[in-house]
Design a protein around this motif. Structure first.
Motif, PDB file in Angstrom:
ATOM      1  N   VAL A 193      -7.525   8.277 -10.454  1.00 21.12           N
ATOM      2  CA  VAL A 193      -8.061   6.916 -10.457  1.00 21.12           C
ATOM      3  C   VAL A 193      -8.034   6.395  -9.024  1.00 21.12           C
ATOM      4  O   VAL A 193      -7.140   6.724  -8.246  1.00 21.12           O
ATOM      5  N   VAL A 194      -9.054   5.611  -8.679  1.00 21.83           N
ATOM      6  CA  VAL A 194      -9.137   4.974  -7.369  1.00 21.83           C
ATOM      7  C   VAL A 194      -9.075   3.466  -7.604  1.00 21.83           C
ATOM      8  O   VAL A 194      -9.817   2.943  -8.438  1.00 21.83           O
ATOM      9  N   ASP A 195      -8.184   2.781  -6.879  1.00 23.36           N
ATOM     10  CA  ASP A 195      -8.113   1.332  -7.063  1.00 23.36           C
ATOM     11  C   ASP A 195      -9.014   0.626  -6.052  1.00 23.36           C
ATOM     12  O   ASP A 195      -9.643   1.264  -5.200  1.00 23.36           O
ATOM     13  N   LYS A 249       0.837  -1.204   0.000  1.00 27.92           N
ATOM     14  CA  LYS A 249       0.000   0.000   0.000  1.00 27.92           C
ATOM     15  C   LYS A 249       0.869   1.250   0.000  1.00 27.92           C
ATOM     16  O   LYS A 249       0.357   2.349   0.153  1.00 27.92           O
ATOM     17  N   ALA A 250       2.172   1.100  -0.167  1.00 29.95           N
ATOM     18  CA  ALA A 250       3.074   2.244  -0.167  1.00 29.95           C
ATOM     19  C   ALA A 250       3.024   3.017  -1.478  1.00 29.95           C
ATOM     20  O   ALA A 250       3.491   4.130  -1.561  1.00 29.95           O
ATOM     21  N   TRP A 251       2.465   2.442  -2.489  1.00 26.56           N
ATOM     22  CA  TRP A 251       2.393   3.117  -3.780  1.00 26.56           C
ATOM     23  C   TRP A 251       1.008   3.644  -4.019  1.00 26.56           C
ATOM     24  O   TRP A 251       0.069   3.316  -3.352  1.00 26.56           O
ATOM     25  N   ILE A 252       0.897   4.401  -5.018  1.00 26.87           N
ATOM     26  CA  ILE A 252      -0.394   4.966  -5.415  1.00 26.87           C
ATOM     27  C   ILE A 252      -0.574   4.696  -6.898  1.00 26.87           C
ATOM     28  O   ILE A 252       0.397   4.629  -7.624  1.00 26.87           O
ATOM     29  N   ALA A 253      -1.786   4.504  -7.318  1.00 25.43           N
ATOM     30  CA  ALA A 253      -2.054   4.163  -8.715  1.00 25.43           C
ATOM     31  C   ALA A 253      -1.556   5.265  -9.641  1.00 25.43           C
ATOM     32  O   ALA A 253      -1.632   6.438  -9.327  1.00 25.43           O
TER      33      ALA A 253
END
Length: 144
Positions: free
Chosen positions: A126-128, A3-7
């Motif tokens: 964008v939301v994952d 969860k350390a990254w973002i889309a």
């Protein structure tokens, strides 16, 4: 998945609809090249087809985009991992105060109606499926 990254932001936005000549800036967030192009109508230098008419009474902007295939950290991103999009817009590029959430991640275009005259600015995120939200895309503009 971490969860350390973002889309990744994927904005290859094309604005079409009613209004006069427009300058459109489009590109991607981290890790990708940005493209800036101007058009009256026809084909942008990037090869995307765009059009506009001079019927200012309608006040619409049609946005279209391509879903991201990778995250900012380079990991692949499948369509099934995308949840929704958030379009932010307004008449001040530094304060996009209106938002629209598109709950169907397979949607790749949206038309915003009832825009007044003047220059309008747009950005998308964008939301994952884990609820991670990308950084906003580069802002694009359209003059109505």
């Amino acid at each position: 998945m971490s969860k350390a990254w973002i889309a990744a932001v994927f904005m290859g936005v094309v604005l079409t609809g009613c209004g006069g000549d427009s300058n459109v800036s489009s590109g991607s967030a981290e890790g990708s090249s940005d493209t800036t192009s101007s058009y009256d109508s026809g084909t942008k230098s990037s090869g995307e087809s765009v059009s506009s008419s001079n019927d200012a009474a309608t006040g619409t902007a049609k946005l279209s985009w391509v879903a991201p295939a990778t995250r900012v950290n380079g990991e692949g991103l499948a369509m099934g991992e995308l949840d929704s999009y958030i379009i932010s817009y307004g008449q001040d590029a530094s304060e996009l105060s209106k938002t629209i959430e598109i709950d169907d991640a397979s949607t790749m275009e949206y038309t915003i109606d009832n825009l007044g005259t003047g220059e309008w600015f747009f950005s998308i995120q964008v939301v994952d499926t884990d609820g991670l939200i990308s950084a906003p895309s580069d802002v694009v503009s359209k003059t109505i």
